[in-house]
Motif scaffolding. Structure first.
Motif, short mmCIF file in Angstrom:
data_model
loop_
_atom_site.label_atom_id
_atom_site.label_comp_id
_atom_site.label_asym_id
_atom_site.label_seq_id
_atom_site.Cartn_x
_atom_site.Cartn_y
_atom_site.Cartn_z
N ASN A 38 54.20 42.99 38.30
CA ASN A 38 53.60 44.32 38.21
C ASN A 38 52.13 44.27 38.61
O ASN A 38 51.63 45.17 39.29
N ARG A 39 51.45 43.20 38.19
CA ARG A 39 50.05 43.04 38.55
C ARG A 39 49.90 42.88 40.06
O ARG A 39 49.01 43.47 40.68
N LEU A 40 50.78 42.09 40.68
CA LEU A 40 50.75 41.89 42.13
C LEU A 40 50.98 43.22 42.85
O LEU A 40 50.31 43.51 43.86
N GLU A 41 51.90 44.02 42.35
CA GLU A 41 52.18 45.32 42.96
C GLU A 41 50.96 46.23 42.89
O GLU A 41 50.62 46.92 43.85
N GLN A 42 50.28 46.22 41.72
CA GLN A 42 49.09 47.04 41.56
C GLN A 42 47.98 46.60 42.52
O GLN A 42 47.30 47.42 43.14
N ILE A 43 47.82 45.27 42.63
CA ILE A 43 46.80 44.73 43.52
C ILE A 43 47.07 45.12 44.97
O ILE A 43 46.17 45.56 45.70
N GLU A 44 48.31 44.95 45.39
CA GLU A 44 48.67 45.26 46.77
C GLU A 44 48.50 46.74 47.08
O GLU A 44 48.05 47.11 48.17
N ASN A 45 48.83 47.60 46.11
CA ASN A 45 48.63 49.04 46.30
C ASN A 45 47.15 49.37 46.44
O ASN A 45 46.76 50.20 47.27
N THR A 46 46.34 48.71 45.61
CA THR A 46 44.89 48.93 45.66
C THR A 46 44.34 48.51 47.02
O THR A 46 43.53 49.24 47.62
N ILE A 47 44.77 47.37 47.52
CA ILE A 47 44.29 46.88 48.81
C ILE A 47 44.67 47.84 49.93
O ILE A 47 43.85 48.18 50.80
N MET A 48 45.92 48.30 49.93
CA MET A 48 46.38 49.19 51.00
C MET A 48 45.62 50.51 50.97
O MET A 48 45.27 51.06 52.02
N LYS A 49 45.32 51.01 49.76
CA LYS A 49 44.55 52.25 49.65
C LYS A 49 43.13 52.05 50.15
O LYS A 49 42.56 52.93 50.80
N GLN A 50 42.56 50.88 49.84
CA GLN A 50 41.21 50.59 50.30
C GLN A 50 41.14 50.43 51.81
O GLN A 50 40.16 50.82 52.44
N ILE A 51 42.17 49.84 52.39
CA ILE A 51 42.22 49.72 53.86
C ILE A 51 42.32 51.11 54.49
O ILE A 51 41.66 51.39 55.50
#
Length: 262
Positions: free
Chosen positions: A59-72
């Motif tokens: 779940n933490r990995l999913e949150q991190i990846e979502n955050t990165i994609m939004k920041q990109i």
């Protein structure tokens, strides 16, 4: 891990059964059942704990990846909003309905060319020691300072956001996080002139603690790997800019590939 615990459980049960046969006067059947039940409960708790930890990590990995994609995505939107007026840099087209502004990647090309112009017109008497690498680096910093005075309001947030994105990805400490994949994804968003201007921005601003400046991340994360060294500003001194990156910051570029017709 889970399979190992099950195998251990089976071994313990077999051992208890053998002990029961050898010491049947010491262990009753109810004692053996109680011990086995306790072991089952213990293994069950361990398996559940491991499962919860795995789910939490995923779940933490999913949150991190979502955050990165939004920041990109946010970063790309910042790029699209950067513009330079053609006429302000002598690039007017001279006909009606001609485009007024250069946006995004094209704007970065104009900004980089403007940096080269500023650098070439820096007063020579301010940089007397032509063979001093520090002197040449100061000339670069002074040139970028002037560029920032002229256009910093346009590209300042772009570089700040890029810095924070790279710092965030580099600082993630979660098992199985594909750091290199996301760092490469960020690098793939950068055009030729974005990378060139980024290189000089990294030299220009170093206001963070040691190891936390953009130039430090540029080295650690290999951010400038796609930089075309033959497009760097031609130094007015014997000091090459590639040598500044190498000797002052430990960043070594690959030699440009030359293509010939065969």
């Amino acid at each position: 891990m889970k399979n190992g615990k099950i195998i251990l459980f089976i071994i313990v049960v077999i051992a208890l059964i053998l002990l029961k046969r050898c010491f049947k006067d010491i262990f009753s059947l109810s004692d053996l059942v109680s011990i086995i039940t306790a072991i089952i409960m213990y293994v069950t708790v361990l398996v559940m704990k491991e499962g919860n930890e795995t789910n939490s990590r995923l779940n933490r990995l999913e949150q991190i990846e979502n955050t990165i994609m939004k920041q990109i995505e946010f970063h790309n939107n910042l790029l699209k909003r950067i513009y330079v007026n053609y006429e302000s840099v002598g690039r007017g087209f001279g006909f009606s309905n001609a485009p007024i502004n250069a946006y995004g990647e094209e704007a970065f090309e104009i900004l980089y060319n403007r940096l080269k112009q500023i650098y070439s017109t820096m007063p020579g008497n301010s940089y007397k020691s032509r063979f001093d690498m520090n002197v040449e680096e100061n000339r670069i910093k002074d040139s970028f300072t002037q560029l920032y005075k002229e256009y910093g309001v346009l590209f300042g947030n772009y570089f700040k956001n890029l810095y924070l994105l790279v710092k965030y990805i580099n600082g993630i400490d979660v098992k199985d996080f594909p750091r290199s994949y996301y760092m490469d994804l960020v690098k793939s968003q950068l055009s030729k002139y974005e990378i060139l201007l980024l290189a000089y921005d990294c030299i220009w601003i170093q206001d963070q603690p040691k190891g936390q400046n953009f130039i430090d991340f540029a080295k650690e994360c290999n951010l400038l790997s796609a930089l075309e060294t033959n497009e760097l500003i031609k130094s007015v001194s014997p000091v090459k800019h590639t040598d500044i990156f190498k000797d002052h910051y430990g960043i070594i570029f690959r030699e440009p590939v030359e293509f010939t017709n065969t």
